[in-house]
Design an enzyme around this catalytic site. Structure first.
Site, PDB file in Angstrom:
ATOM      1  N   GLU A  43      43.938  29.961  28.573  1.00 20.11           N
ATOM      2  CA  GLU A  43      44.009  31.107  29.492  1.00 20.11           C
ATOM      3  C   GLU A  43      43.252  32.294  28.897  1.00 20.11           C
ATOM      4  O   GLU A  43      43.134  32.424  27.676  1.00 20.11           O
ATOM      5  CB  GLU A  43      45.499  31.424  29.733  1.00 20.11           C
ATOM      6  CG  GLU A  43      45.786  32.646  30.570  1.00 20.11           C
ATOM      7  CD  GLU A  43      45.279  32.580  31.993  1.00 20.11           C
ATOM      8  OE1 GLU A  43      44.062  32.375  32.177  1.00 20.11           O
ATOM      9  OE2 GLU A  43      46.074  32.779  32.940  1.00 20.11           O
ATOM     10  N   ASP A  44      42.733  33.135  29.760  1.00 20.33           N
ATOM     11  CA  ASP A  44      41.993  34.298  29.273  1.00 20.33           C
ATOM     12  C   ASP A  44      42.909  35.367  28.684  1.00 20.33           C
ATOM     13  O   ASP A  44      42.696  35.851  27.583  1.00 20.33           O
ATOM     14  CB  ASP A  44      41.108  34.900  30.390  1.00 20.33           C
ATOM     15  CG  ASP A  44      41.855  35.173  31.691  1.00 20.33           C
ATOM     16  OD1 ASP A  44      43.085  34.937  31.754  1.00 20.33           O
ATOM     17  OD2 ASP A  44      41.216  35.630  32.658  1.00 20.33           O
ATOM     18  N   ASP A  89      49.313  38.873  30.558  1.00 23.40           N
ATOM     19  CA  ASP A  89      49.592  40.247  30.938  1.00 23.40           C
ATOM     20  C   ASP A  89      51.096  40.343  31.230  1.00 23.40           C
ATOM     21  O   ASP A  89      51.902  40.453  30.308  1.00 23.40           O
ATOM     22  CB  ASP A  89      48.717  40.564  32.149  1.00 23.40           C
ATOM     23  CG  ASP A  89      48.739  42.023  32.571  1.00 23.40           C
ATOM     24  OD1 ASP A  89      48.974  42.875  31.720  1.00 23.40           O
ATOM     25  OD2 ASP A  89      48.509  42.306  33.758  1.00 23.40           O
ATOM     26  N   PHE A 116      42.737  47.846  30.926  1.00 22.00           N
ATOM     27  CA  PHE A 116      42.124  46.800  31.747  1.00 22.00           C
ATOM     28  C   PHE A 116      40.788  46.404  31.137  1.00 22.00           C
ATOM     29  O   PHE A 116      39.920  47.240  30.921  1.00 22.00           O
ATOM     30  CB  PHE A 116      41.940  47.256  33.192  1.00 22.00           C
ATOM     31  CG  PHE A 116      41.669  46.092  34.100  1.00 22.00           C
ATOM     32  CD1 PHE A 116      42.719  45.323  34.593  1.00 22.00           C
ATOM     33  CD2 PHE A 116      40.366  45.730  34.423  1.00 22.00           C
ATOM     34  CE1 PHE A 116      42.472  44.222  35.405  1.00 22.00           C
ATOM     35  CE2 PHE A 116      40.116  44.634  35.236  1.00 22.00           C
ATOM     36  CZ  PHE A 116      41.170  43.873  35.728  1.00 22.00           C
ATOM     37  N   ARG A 139      31.967  39.088  34.558  1.00 24.26           N
ATOM     38  CA  ARG A 139      32.391  37.882  33.830  1.00 24.26           C
ATOM     39  C   ARG A 139      31.372  37.461  32.770  1.00 24.26           C
ATOM     40  O   ARG A 139      31.712  36.824  31.788  1.00 24.26           O
ATOM     41  CB  ARG A 139      32.604  36.717  34.798  1.00 24.26           C
ATOM     42  CG  ARG A 139      33.782  36.888  35.746  1.00 24.26           C
ATOM     43  CD  ARG A 139      34.111  35.561  36.407  1.00 24.26           C
ATOM     44  NE  ARG A 139      34.967  35.687  37.583  1.00 24.26           N
ATOM     45  CZ  ARG A 139      36.308  35.700  37.544  1.00 24.26           C
ATOM     46  NH1 ARG A 139      36.932  35.615  36.398  1.00 24.26           N
ATOM     47  NH2 ARG A 139      37.006  35.805  38.655  1.00 24.26           N
TER      48      ARG A 139
HETATM   49  P1  IMP Z   1      49.862  37.839  34.464  1.00 24.11           P
HETATM   50  O1  IMP Z   1      50.380  36.796  35.401  1.00 24.11           O
HETATM   51  O2  IMP Z   1      50.278  39.212  34.838  1.00 24.11           O
HETATM   52  O3  IMP Z   1      50.170  37.515  32.998  1.00 24.11           O
HETATM   53  O4  IMP Z   1      48.316  37.935  34.629  1.00 24.11           O
HETATM   54  C1  IMP Z   1      47.512  36.924  34.417  1.00 24.11           C
HETATM   55  C2  IMP Z   1      46.141  37.081  35.023  1.00 24.11           C
HETATM   56  O5  IMP Z   1      45.830  38.407  35.465  1.00 24.11           O
HETATM   57  C3  IMP Z   1      45.173  36.768  33.941  1.00 24.11           C
HETATM   58  O6  IMP Z   1      44.952  35.388  33.870  1.00 24.11           O
HETATM   59  C4  IMP Z   1      43.950  37.526  34.385  1.00 24.11           C
HETATM   60  O7  IMP Z   1      43.174  36.730  35.233  1.00 24.11           O
HETATM   61  C5  IMP Z   1      44.481  38.711  35.135  1.00 24.11           C
HETATM   62  N1  IMP Z   1      44.436  39.899  34.254  1.00 24.11           N
HETATM   63  C6  IMP Z   1      45.454  40.484  33.596  1.00 24.11           C
HETATM   64  N2  IMP Z   1      45.037  41.528  32.866  1.00 24.11           N
HETATM   65  C7  IMP Z   1      43.694  41.596  33.050  1.00 24.11           C
HETATM   66  C8  IMP Z   1      42.670  42.458  32.533  1.00 24.11           C
HETATM   67  O8  IMP Z   1      42.889  43.400  31.740  1.00 24.11           O
HETATM   68  N3  IMP Z   1      41.409  42.191  32.970  1.00 24.11           N
HETATM   69  C9  IMP Z   1      41.092  41.180  33.822  1.00 24.11           C
HETATM   70  N4  IMP Z   1      42.026  40.346  34.310  1.00 24.11           N
HETATM   71  C10 IMP Z   1      43.313  40.553  33.931  1.00 24.11           C
HETATM   72 MG    MG Z   2      43.245  34.181  34.294  1.00 19.64          MG
END
Ligand code: IMP
Ligand code: MG
Length: 189
Positions: free
Chosen positions: A95-96, A99, A148, A161
């Site tokens: 995963e990238d 958050d 962000f 990207r």
């Molecule tokens: P979560 O479910 O809130 O943990 O978010 C997961 C997804 O939100 C990640 O896989 C990202 O694709 C996107 N995301 C969260 N923070 C960022 C950020 O700072 N930049 C770009 N995408 C983000």
């Molecule tokens: Mg993602």
């Protein structure tokens, strides 16, 4: 909007080599099934897979979190499923960024139902301050502050990207305010 480099290409590449070596050392002999979460993790997957010496298989999964702009709403859905079974396999989710943890806690639940031998998570970035759901991330590239970020696979409205560095996207007005802006339709995380 302005971009500020947070992690350079060099820092990222050095850290990924360390993660690859650690992954090779941790797992018992045998293949590893990498599950790349589209779209954001595609660049990380390409480098991480090549930093791992053992046999690997690559699968892709599409996850969509419907939220506004820069945060997810908590509603997660699989938009593209695995092509092959992972039953009995050692699975590493790639995963990238973690958050809120909503996406990954949902995904862990989904993948456990496929009866793999093991499931762990590798995430390039972790924003621990933002966590709403607990998630155990076995391999973290970098812990970053609550900002962000874009680049190295991560986007804002599908842009940025292809940047080689990870950059903070600043709009000068405070990023949470920007959450009220028009979201990209059905965000592909
Ligand atoms: P979560 O479910 O809130 O943990 O978010 C997961 C997804 O939100 C990640 O896989 C990202 O694709 C996107 N995301 C969260 N923070 C960022 C950020 O700072 N930049 C770009 N995408 C983000
Ligand atoms: Mg993602």
């Amino acid at each position: 909007m302005s971009l500020r480099v947070l992690l350079t290409e060099n820092q990222i590449q050095t850290r990924i080599k360390e993660l690859g070596a650690q992954i090779d050392a941790d797992y018992p002999a045998g293949a590893l099934h990498l599950v790349c979460i589209l779209k954001g993790a595609y660049v990380f997957l390409a480098d991480l897979a090549r930093a791992i010496q053992r046999e690997t298989f690559v699968e892709f999964m599409g996850i969509s979190s419907y939220g506004k702009g820069k945060s997810s709403s908590g509603e997660v859905k699989v938009t593209k499923d695995l092509d092959n079974s992972v039953e009995g396999a050692n699975v590493l989710i790639v995963e990238d960024i973690v958050d809120s943890g909503v996406t990954l806690s949902y995904l862990m639940h989904v993948l456990h139902q496929r009866r793999p031998r093991s499931v762990r998570i590798a995430a390039l970035l972790d924003k621990p301050e933002r966590r709403l759901r607990p998630v155990e991330v076995s391999y973290v590239g970098f812990k970053i502050p609550d900002e962000f970020v874009v680049g190295y696979g991560l986007d804002y409205a599908e842009k940025y990207r292809n940047l080689r560095d990870v950059c903070v996207l600043d709009n000068g007005a405070g990023l949470r305010e920007a959450d009220t802006g028009p979201p990209p339709a059905g965000k592909n995380a």
